[in-house]
Design a protein around this motif. Sequence first.
Motif: not given
Length: 465
Positions: A23-27, A51-73
């Motif tokens: 994996s590319a670090p810091g992704a 994507c690093p080293g693979q220009p025909d691929l697109t990398c993107a980020d998905l941000t999700v809640p760690l805890d969907r109950s909200g108990a752990v931020p």
Amino acid sequence: MTFLSRAGTALVAVLTAAACAVSAPGAARDTGGAGGPAAAGPPALTGHRPCPGQPDLTCADLTVPLDRSGAVPGTLTLRTALYGPADAPRGTLLFLTGGPGQPGVPFVERIRSRLPKALAAYRLVMIDQRGTGGTAVDCPALQKEVGSSDTVAPSPGAVTACADVLGPRRGLYTTADTVADLEDLRRALGVPSWTLDGVSYGTFTAGQYALTHPRRVRRLVLDSVVPLDGAGVLYEASFARSGEVLRTACREQRCGFDPAADLAKVVRRDGNGVGVFNLLVLASIIDPKLNDPRFGILSALHASARGDRARLDGLVAGFAESSGEPPEEFSSGLHAATLCADSRWPWGDSSAPAEGREQALRRALARIRPADVWPFQRDTAAAQGIPRTCLPWPSTRPNRPAPGHTLTMPVLLLAGDRDLSTPLDWARAVAAANPTAELTIVPGSGHSTQSRGDGAGAAEAFLLR
């Protein structure tokens, strides 16, 4: 139950003792321990880039809640990779890797090379699931002791140290949490439904998603099948199938002896059942026909049964060595957290107190008929890595089971007849319980038939049907 496992490193270790993609670090980042903000608004993919080293691929980020109950931020930012046009004629194919513990993005090239016809018609999406890749759970002692193995037994101290590292996040890496992340990914992609293809533990994740969101799944490929209600943690089916795999290899090689009987003699004499089982499980991934002369597993078993232990002992020691990969490539901590929360145990679920677990395990062993695990012994079932990881794992939130029980969409099950990691009986049981499922047994193949065996052709035919 890994997807590509640690076969390459194990090969080097074995050849030394007995004589994967990065994996590319810091992704991605994990803000779960820092009290970061919860994910707000509808799911979205951000930071689109080659994507690093693979220009025909697109990398993107998905941000999700760690805890969907909200108990752990906090939030998790999961790296994804996309290949092909959004308006591909067959829609979107989500490919899920295994472990649990493997990232997905590093394996895009492997999947592209194995499914080229299908990917001319589908857009391919892969994701580093929570706790893998850039959000990898890092437990140094556990990582050093077991690497990516299911069957090597860790020390209790390494297990409890990992649980302590996770702290209140310990119960937030269940398959149900990943299923919720995948539904966020579908929404972020803007697709009303998609096709899923999972390998090994990826079959469990894909199956749980399909049971939870059946109207969102067009087709389902499950390769190297884990039962939909969880893996058999004592591995009885794999122990029993070992004898058949050994005898089949012997017939093909005309070896002239009974390797299953030799195995039975060796493990009863030497008490090395876990090591021999680990050797055979890994061999079923990298050398499923057991005919690689560099290993010589059949002849090593036979020589050991006759008193010359050196070759087999070297193989066992070599295959038991940790593969040395960093957690970004395979997280043994995530593997423990997910398996311990997801699995059905003789002591109940993961919320059961640690006191009394060993006794419950012993009672379960006593109920196993010796013939059902021959050529191994019942004690091997309790001594191998999966129960030894989760016996000392502290009580934690268990996985939430999917609401459905039967798959309703077209399903292809792929199983290698030499697979000892996810044995053929598991696939047969899933096929029998799901009327829309068809089972293809891939002769001569071991684990991960699309990647390593001849299952890719059957998968493509099904995906393009």
